[in-house]
Each structure stands twice: as structure tokens, then as C-alpha cells.
Scaffold this active site. Structure first.
Site, mmCIF file in Angstrom:
data_model
loop_
_atom_site.group_PDB
_atom_site.id
_atom_site.type_symbol
_atom_site.label_atom_id
_atom_site.label_comp_id
_atom_site.label_asym_id
_atom_site.label_seq_id
_atom_site.Cartn_x
_atom_site.Cartn_y
_atom_site.Cartn_z
ATOM 1 N N ASP A 10 0.887 -1.025 -0.140
ATOM 2 C CA ASP A 10 -0.104 0.031 -0.020
ATOM 3 C C ASP A 10 0.807 1.179 -0.008
ATOM 4 O O ASP A 10 1.051 2.004 1.004
ATOM 5 C CB ASP A 10 -0.877 0.044 1.125
ATOM 6 N N LYS A 32 0.755 -7.803 -2.919
ATOM 7 C CA LYS A 32 -0.408 -7.166 -3.032
ATOM 8 C C LYS A 32 -0.349 -5.814 -3.891
ATOM 9 O O LYS A 32 -0.097 -5.017 -2.993
ATOM 10 C CB LYS A 32 -1.343 -7.260 -2.151
ATOM 11 N N ASP A 59 -5.432 -6.617 -6.488
ATOM 12 C CA ASP A 59 -6.199 -6.442 -5.424
ATOM 13 C C ASP A 59 -7.331 -5.193 -6.013
ATOM 14 O O ASP A 59 -7.152 -3.914 -5.678
ATOM 15 C CB ASP A 59 -6.325 -6.203 -4.274
ATOM 16 N N LEU A 60 -8.297 -5.302 -7.223
ATOM 17 C CA LEU A 60 -8.889 -4.202 -7.771
ATOM 18 C C LEU A 60 -10.432 -4.357 -7.463
ATOM 19 O O LEU A 60 -11.052 -3.493 -7.774
ATOM 20 C CB LEU A 60 -8.594 -3.951 -8.928
ATOM 21 N N LYS A 61 -10.854 -5.670 -6.893
ATOM 22 C CA LYS A 61 -12.312 -5.722 -6.335
ATOM 23 C C LYS A 61 -13.110 -5.150 -7.389
ATOM 24 O O LYS A 61 -14.014 -4.434 -7.432
ATOM 25 C CB LYS A 61 -12.503 -4.968 -5.088
ATOM 26 N N LEU A 62 -13.125 -5.945 -8.861
ATOM 27 C CA LEU A 62 -14.119 -5.448 -9.908
ATOM 28 C C LEU A 62 -15.551 -5.757 -9.310
ATOM 29 O O LEU A 62 -15.898 -6.727 -8.919
ATOM 30 C CB LEU A 62 -13.873 -6.237 -11.041
ATOM 31 N N ASP A 64 -19.302 -4.653 -11.422
ATOM 32 C CA ASP A 64 -19.996 -3.588 -12.389
ATOM 33 C C ASP A 64 -21.072 -4.899 -13.115
ATOM 34 O O ASP A 64 -21.061 -5.990 -12.845
ATOM 35 C CB ASP A 64 -18.957 -3.209 -13.300
ATOM 36 N N ILE A 65 -21.685 -4.411 -14.429
ATOM 37 C CA ILE A 65 -22.499 -5.228 -14.909
ATOM 38 C C ILE A 65 -21.470 -6.556 -15.329
ATOM 39 O O ILE A 65 -20.419 -6.374 -15.525
ATOM 40 C CB ILE A 65 -23.072 -4.797 -15.961
ATOM 41 N N ASN A 67 -21.107 -7.966 -18.236
ATOM 42 C CA ASN A 67 -20.212 -7.659 -19.457
ATOM 43 C C ASN A 67 -19.100 -6.920 -19.220
ATOM 44 O O ASN A 67 -17.869 -7.385 -19.706
ATOM 45 C CB ASN A 67 -20.993 -7.173 -20.513
ATOM 46 N N THR A 120 -14.577 -5.774 5.690
ATOM 47 C CA THR A 120 -14.605 -5.733 6.976
ATOM 48 C C THR A 120 -14.633 -4.252 7.548
ATOM 49 O O THR A 120 -15.033 -4.048 8.797
ATOM 50 C CB THR A 120 -13.156 -6.024 7.543
ATOM 51 N N ARG A 212 0.956 -3.185 6.958
ATOM 52 C CA ARG A 212 1.627 -2.329 7.763
ATOM 53 C C ARG A 212 2.401 -2.922 8.570
ATOM 54 O O ARG A 212 3.643 -2.435 9.155
ATOM 55 C CB ARG A 212 0.837 -1.565 8.613
HETATM 56 O O1 C5P Z 1 -1.903 -2.893 6.768
HETATM 57 P P1 C5P Z 1 -2.983 -3.885 6.999
HETATM 58 O O2 C5P Z 1 -1.882 -5.190 7.459
HETATM 59 O O3 C5P Z 1 -4.084 -3.701 7.960
HETATM 60 O O4 C5P Z 1 -3.318 -4.176 5.566
HETATM 61 C C1 C5P Z 1 -4.174 -5.127 5.044
HETATM 62 C C2 C5P Z 1 -4.475 -5.082 3.426
HETATM 63 O O5 C5P Z 1 -5.704 -6.107 3.287
HETATM 64 C C3 C5P Z 1 -4.892 -3.812 3.112
HETATM 65 O O6 C5P Z 1 -4.397 -3.616 1.746
HETATM 66 C C4 C5P Z 1 -6.386 -3.877 3.017
HETATM 67 O O7 C5P Z 1 -6.940 -3.035 2.022
HETATM 68 C C5 C5P Z 1 -6.606 -5.129 2.607
HETATM 69 N N1 C5P Z 1 -7.947 -5.806 3.260
HETATM 70 C C6 C5P Z 1 -8.272 -5.845 4.615
HETATM 71 N N2 C5P Z 1 -9.538 -6.302 4.564
HETATM 72 C C7 C5P Z 1 -10.333 -6.880 3.791
HETATM 73 C C8 C5P Z 1 -10.067 -6.677 2.547
HETATM 74 C C9 C5P Z 1 -8.696 -6.328 2.095
HETATM 75 O O8 C5P Z 1 -7.530 -5.412 5.471
HETATM 76 N N3 C5P Z 1 -11.811 -7.202 4.182
#
Ligand code: C5P
Length: 233
Positions: A10, A32, A59-62, A64-65, A67, A120, A212
């Protein structure tokens, strides 16, 4: 299916990302790449990191419709990443369309596709009041996992605390990718339900996603090694 520690990169741009990766010398990692980095640097950042020999979870979490998701996934399939994802809330049709987009003409597929269940960051209260979903959030997560399985995907992103229930419902080979990992409770930050790498291993998680605790550590390489030792070795 391998077990793995995925480092959440990140970072805001390429310079910060490469400075971080350089600390690991020639070690091959599973990284990621999320929206922040992808939207600032584009697909070239994926190619560059892949060329260094690392695996990539895009990790782009698409969502949309169907198609549009199919066509979007077709474009992403050319990047040959190791893992990517869609929102399960987009329906089974949408997830299946995403899977189709990732699959090559000869029927092969190089990329693991997983579903995001409920984020979450979504609380029971907001889900009920804003999304008008009245069931307990745990049931919603399990239902979305089941839909993901029925759509033919390989697994879900979930909390380590949900792994056993997901495996019981969707089978032991259904992949669980679990964020919310911390070495100690005092380091939770904005994550609510946290688990140590050792606990995630005990609960049967397939991949842990760690941001982190590694990226902000005084010694990221040592922090990564600790994750690997505790989760895999
Ligand atoms: O810094 P940390 O360990 O909290 O990062 C967790 C990573 O996982 C982040 O990139 C966050 O966007 C991703 N993530 C998450 N919980 C989710 C889905 C993805 O923490 N339910």
C-alpha cells in the site's frame, strides 16, 4: 495449493514501492498491488514487479455489470498476475463473467480468482440501515462465500476467524485469503478482528495478507521472516 505470506504494497507510487522491495535484495515475494498504486502507476507497475520475479495479487475488486467485468478481466488476463478478485455482491452471474474473462481461448487460466464477501469496514448496522440486508453479517459472509463457490471461483477474502466455517461450507480446497494480521493486539490500528500469523496458520488460512506490520516495521525484512516462520515453517 501453496501457503503464502502476501505483502500488501500500500504505497503511493513506484518510487516508494521499489525502495521497499530493494530491502529484500533478490528474494522472491508475493505482493498485493491495490487501487492506490495501480491507479497512480497503471499496468506498468505490475509488469515491472513481475519482471523482478515476484508473484502478484492484483486487488482491484471489480464490481460492475457482467459484460463489463468480463471485458475488464480479459484486459487484466494479459498481465498474467497470480491472483485477482471481484466483489461477490456483484452476483453469481457477474463473478462467472469475470472468470470467463480471465480464461484463455484454450480453456486455461493462470490467475486465481477470489471473491470479496462483506468488507471488514461494513458493520452490521450499516449493512442493515444502508444496504437493507437484515441477516447477521456472519451469515451474509457465508452466503456470499457459497455464491462465490457456485460461480466457479477459487476462493474468498475473509477473516482468519471465518476460515473454518468457509472451509466447512465450500470445501477444504476453497482458498481463503486473510487480512487483519497483527503480531500483537496493541498494533490493531483500524483493523478490528485481528489474528497473529501463528493463529491464522492454526485456523487453516491459505494465504495471509500483511501490510503495515511489515511495511511500517523498523526492519521490514525481519518482520516478513517472522511472518513466514510463524505461518509456514
Ligand atoms: O496494513 P494491513 O495489514 O491492515 O493491510 C491489510 C491489507 O488488506 C490492506 O491492503 C487492506 O486494504 C486489505 N484488506 C483488508 N480487509 C479486507 C479486505 C482487504 O484489510 N476485508
Amino acid at each position: 495449493m501453496g501457503k503464502g505470506v502476501i505483502i500488501a504494497c500500500d504505497f503511493k507510487d513506484k518510487a516508494d514501492t521499489l525502495a521497499f522491495l530493494d530491502k529484500f535484495k533478490d528474494e522472491k515475494l508475493f505482493l498485493k498491488i491495490g487501487m492506490e498504486l495501480f491507479y497512480s502507476e497503471g499496468p506498468d507497475i505490475v509488469r515491472e514487479i513481475k519482471n523482478r520475479g515476484h508473484k502478484i495479487f492484483l486487488d482491484l475488486k471489480l464490481h460492475d455489470i457482467p459484460n463489463t467485468v468480463e471485458k475488464g478481466m480479459r484486459s487484466l488476463s494479459r498481465l498474467d498476475v497470480d491472483m485477482t478478485n471481484v466483489h461477490a455482491a456483484g452476483t453469481k452471474d457477474m463473478m462467472a463473467a469475470g472468470l470467463k474473462g480471465l480464461t484463455k481461448e484454450d480453456g486455461s487460466r493462470n490467475t486465481i480468482l477470489i471473491g470479496v464477501t462483506q468488507l471488514t469496514s461494513t458493520s452490521q448496522e450499516r449493512m442493515e440501515n444502508e444496504l437493507l440486508i437484515k441477516e447477521p453479517i456472519e451469515d451474509v459472509v457465508m452466503h456470499y462465500a457459497q455464491n462465490t463457490k457456485e460461480a466457479g471461483l477459487d476462493g474468498v477474502v475473509c477473516s482468519p476467524l471465518e476460515v473454518q466455517a468457509v472451509k466447512a461450507k465450500c470445501g477444504k480446497d476453497f482458498i481463503t485469503v486473510t487480512p487483519g494480521i497483527r503480531f500483537a493486539a496493541k498494533d490493531a490500528g483500524d483493523q478490528v478482528r485481528i489474528t497473529t500469523p501463528a493463529k491464522a496458520k492454526e485456523l487453516g488460512s491459505d494465504y495471509i495478507v500483511v501490510g503495515r506490520p511489515i511495511t511500517q516495521a523498523e526492519n521490514p525484512v525481519e518482520a516478513y521472516r517472522k511472518c513466514v516462520i510463524d505461518f509456514i515453517d
